[in-house]
Design a protein around this motif. Structure first.
Motif, mmCIF file in Angstrom:
data_model
loop_
_atom_site.group_PDB
_atom_site.id
_atom_site.type_symbol
_atom_site.label_atom_id
_atom_site.label_comp_id
_atom_site.label_asym_id
_atom_site.label_seq_id
_atom_site.Cartn_x
_atom_site.Cartn_y
_atom_site.Cartn_z
ATOM 1 N N PHE A 56 0.802 -1.216 0.000
ATOM 2 C CA PHE A 56 0.000 0.000 0.000
ATOM 3 C C PHE A 56 0.839 1.271 0.000
ATOM 4 C CE2 PHE A 56 -3.394 -2.887 0.395
ATOM 5 C CZ PHE A 56 -4.508 -2.211 -0.110
ATOM 6 N N VAL A 57 2.058 1.192 0.453
ATOM 7 C CA VAL A 57 2.968 2.321 0.253
ATOM 8 C C VAL A 57 3.211 2.487 -1.249
ATOM 9 C CG1 VAL A 57 5.350 3.112 0.514
ATOM 10 C CG2 VAL A 57 4.102 2.264 2.506
ATOM 11 N N LEU A 58 3.490 1.380 -1.930
ATOM 12 C CA LEU A 58 3.751 1.438 -3.370
ATOM 13 C C LEU A 58 2.506 1.830 -4.156
ATOM 14 C CD1 LEU A 58 6.002 -1.730 -3.853
ATOM 15 C CD2 LEU A 58 6.724 0.664 -3.646
ATOM 16 N N ILE A 59 1.354 1.285 -3.769
ATOM 17 C CA ILE A 59 0.106 1.592 -4.468
ATOM 18 C C ILE A 59 -0.233 3.079 -4.330
ATOM 19 C CG2 ILE A 59 -2.411 1.262 -4.363
ATOM 20 C CD1 ILE A 59 -1.808 -1.715 -3.723
ATOM 21 N N SER A 60 0.022 3.651 -3.163
ATOM 22 C CA SER A 60 -0.290 5.068 -2.947
ATOM 23 C C SER A 60 0.642 5.984 -3.746
ATOM 24 C CB SER A 60 -0.187 5.410 -1.456
ATOM 25 O OG SER A 60 1.162 5.334 -1.007
ATOM 26 N N ILE A 61 1.798 5.457 -4.144
ATOM 27 C CA ILE A 61 2.772 6.234 -4.900
ATOM 28 C C ILE A 61 2.611 6.021 -6.406
ATOM 29 C CG2 ILE A 61 5.242 6.473 -5.414
ATOM 30 C CD1 ILE A 61 5.770 5.745 -2.477
ATOM 31 N N CYS A 62 2.360 4.784 -6.791
ATOM 32 C CA CYS A 62 2.293 4.411 -8.207
ATOM 33 C C CYS A 62 1.007 4.918 -8.857
ATOM 34 C CB CYS A 62 2.387 2.890 -8.339
ATOM 35 S SG CYS A 62 2.319 2.293 -10.031
ATOM 36 N N LYS A 63 1.091 5.368 -10.099
ATOM 37 C CA LYS A 63 -0.064 5.885 -10.822
ATOM 38 C C LYS A 63 -0.608 4.891 -11.844
ATOM 39 C CE LYS A 63 1.541 10.657 -10.334
ATOM 40 N NZ LYS A 63 1.928 11.914 -11.047
ATOM 41 N N ASN A 64 0.066 3.761 -11.986
ATOM 42 C CA ASN A 64 -0.359 2.754 -12.955
ATOM 43 C C ASN A 64 -1.382 1.824 -12.312
ATOM 44 O OD1 ASN A 64 -0.381 0.190 -14.471
ATOM 45 N ND2 ASN A 64 1.243 1.123 -15.679
ATOM 46 N N LYS A 65 -2.624 1.893 -12.754
ATOM 47 C CA LYS A 65 -3.706 1.136 -12.125
ATOM 48 C C LYS A 65 -3.515 -0.373 -12.268
ATOM 49 C CE LYS A 65 -7.151 4.799 -12.573
ATOM 50 N NZ LYS A 65 -8.495 5.181 -13.072
ATOM 51 N N THR A 66 -3.062 -0.804 -13.439
ATOM 52 C CA THR A 66 -2.846 -2.238 -13.650
ATOM 53 C C THR A 66 -1.758 -2.764 -12.730
ATOM 54 O OG1 THR A 66 -3.496 -2.055 -15.975
ATOM 55 C CG2 THR A 66 -2.233 -4.005 -15.335
ATOM 56 N N LEU A 67 -0.669 -2.023 -12.616
ATOM 57 C CA LEU A 67 0.422 -2.427 -11.743
ATOM 58 C C LEU A 67 -0.038 -2.448 -10.288
ATOM 59 C CD1 LEU A 67 3.357 -3.195 -11.373
ATOM 60 C CD2 LEU A 67 3.947 -0.758 -11.340
ATOM 61 N N ASN A 68 -0.887 -1.501 -9.900
ATOM 62 C CA ASN A 68 -1.380 -1.469 -8.523
ATOM 63 C C ASN A 68 -2.216 -2.702 -8.195
ATOM 64 O OD1 ASN A 68 -0.147 0.912 -7.790
ATOM 65 N ND2 ASN A 68 -1.910 2.200 -8.264
ATOM 66 N N VAL A 69 -3.020 -3.143 -9.152
ATOM 67 C CA VAL A 69 -3.821 -4.365 -8.934
ATOM 68 C C VAL A 69 -2.895 -5.567 -8.762
ATOM 69 C CG1 VAL A 69 -5.456 -5.970 -9.985
ATOM 70 C CG2 VAL A 69 -5.854 -3.497 -10.140
ATOM 71 N N LEU A 70 -1.847 -5.634 -9.578
ATOM 72 C CA LEU A 70 -0.887 -6.742 -9.476
ATOM 73 C C LEU A 70 -0.156 -6.712 -8.138
ATOM 74 C CD1 LEU A 70 0.622 -6.729 -13.084
ATOM 75 C CD2 LEU A 70 -1.063 -8.321 -12.120
ATOM 76 N N ILE A 71 0.187 -5.530 -7.665
ATOM 77 C CA ILE A 71 0.846 -5.399 -6.355
ATOM 78 C C ILE A 71 -0.080 -5.887 -5.252
ATOM 79 C CG2 ILE A 71 1.705 -3.726 -4.664
ATOM 80 C CD1 ILE A 71 2.711 -2.042 -7.032
ATOM 81 N N PHE A 72 -1.348 -5.516 -5.351
ATOM 82 C CA PHE A 72 -2.325 -5.948 -4.352
ATOM 83 C C PHE A 72 -2.475 -7.476 -4.353
ATOM 84 C CE2 PHE A 72 -6.744 -7.005 -3.203
ATOM 85 C CZ PHE A 72 -6.779 -6.485 -1.915
ATOM 86 N N ILE A 73 -2.586 -8.059 -5.535
ATOM 87 C CA ILE A 73 -2.710 -9.512 -5.651
ATOM 88 C C ILE A 73 -1.481 -10.198 -5.066
ATOM 89 C CG2 ILE A 73 -2.795 -11.443 -7.287
ATOM 90 C CD1 ILE A 73 -4.512 -9.652 -9.104
ATOM 91 N N ALA A 74 -0.301 -9.618 -5.318
ATOM 92 C CA ALA A 74 0.941 -10.187 -4.780
ATOM 93 C C ALA A 74 0.902 -10.223 -3.255
ATOM 94 C CB ALA A 74 2.138 -9.368 -5.262
ATOM 95 N N ALA A 75 0.384 -9.164 -2.638
ATOM 96 C CA ALA A 75 0.291 -9.116 -1.178
ATOM 97 C C ALA A 75 -0.712 -10.144 -0.655
ATOM 98 C CB ALA A 75 -0.111 -7.710 -0.728
ATOM 99 N N VAL A 76 -1.842 -10.274 -1.349
ATOM 100 C CA VAL A 76 -2.848 -11.270 -0.951
ATOM 101 C C VAL A 76 -2.254 -12.671 -1.009
ATOM 102 C CG1 VAL A 76 -5.061 -12.326 -1.547
ATOM 103 C CG2 VAL A 76 -4.811 -9.837 -1.633
ATOM 104 N N LEU A 77 -1.464 -12.939 -2.038
ATOM 105 C CA LEU A 77 -0.844 -14.261 -2.189
ATOM 106 C C LEU A 77 0.180 -14.536 -1.088
ATOM 107 C CD1 LEU A 77 -0.392 -14.508 -6.067
ATOM 108 C CD2 LEU A 77 -1.970 -15.816 -4.617
ATOM 109 N N VAL A 78 0.828 -13.494 -0.576
ATOM 110 C CA VAL A 78 1.722 -13.690 0.573
ATOM 111 C C VAL A 78 0.909 -14.176 1.764
ATOM 112 C CG1 VAL A 78 3.190 -12.542 2.273
ATOM 113 C CG2 VAL A 78 3.461 -12.014 -0.144
#
Length: 219
Positions: free
Chosen positions: A143-165
């Motif tokens: 969520f630090v990265l998501i709040s900084i990143c402007k790429n919506k697709t990349l933000n969804v992938l980051i979120f999914i990566a965290a859920v998988l952890v």
């Protein structure tokens, strides 16, 4: 951070769906049901994937990203540092004080240990289950990265990566559903609070520089 919200509306809806879906699942099932359900679905690929994916939440990646920000952007570095500190405090209070000694799946299912599928090479712990520190770390970073990143697709992938952890922690028999659920909430809250703390300083020119890289001054 400029005048952007913590996360955009699309991510807000995604987080809401996640919180509600996993929250309802947790409330409608008995403690340990999700562990047994997921444990019955072990595969060779799952064993390999989750054994290594879980390392994304062990704190090393947090430190690497924080160091990168230290060298490139002090505002983001302080933002990350505060988020890490908050997440650490949240997890420590619950894991070491309020729920000290809480049994993990291996101990909780001691009378059924023969039916459990363990991942070879993973050292499963027996106590201090609640909450999941790995999941909290993964969601803090995400969520630090998501709040900084402007790429919506990349933000969804980051979120999914965290859920998988988080799911990996259940898959390798280190945690229960409630452990990863609350760990993820702690991670989101840590990033959110840190974001609000640092938001007033977003426009300070000195904080836009890092120890090694500096933005060219405007003439």
């Amino acid at each position: 951070m400029e005048n952007r919200p913590f996360i955009d509306k699309g991510m807000q809806w995604l987080v809401l769906v996640y919180v509600l879906a996993f929250g309802v699942l947790m409330l409608m099932t008995n403690h340990g049901d999700f562990v047994l359900w997921l444990n019955d679905r072990h595969t060779s690929f799952g064993d390999f994937f989750f054994q290594y994916w879980t390392y994304l939440g062990d704190g090393v990646l947090l430190a690497i990203v924080a160091l990168y920000f230290l060298f490139t952007n002090l505002h983001k570095f302080y933002y990350m540092l505060i988020a890490i500190a908050l997440q650490t405090v949240f997890v420590h209070i619950f894991k070491q004080w309020l729920f000290d000694g809480e049994p993990r799946p291996k101990t909780f299912f001691a009378d059924q240990v023969d039916r459990l599928n363990f991942v070879e090479g993973v050292n499963t712990r027996g106590f201090d289950s609640f909450p999941s520190g790995h999941t909290a770390s993964a969601f803090t970073l995400a969520f630090v990265l998501i709040s900084i990143c402007k790429n919506k697709t990349l933000n969804v992938l980051i979120f999914i990566a965290a859920v998988l952890v988080g799911i990996s922690r259940v898959y390798i028999l280190q945690h229960f559903l409630r452990d990863i659920y609350i760990g993820s909430v702690f991670g989101i809250l840590a990033a959110l609070i840190a974001w609000y703390i640092m938001k007033p300083y977003a426009d300070r020119p000195k904080l836009q520089n890092g120890l090694l890289f500096r933005k060219p001054s405007k003439s």
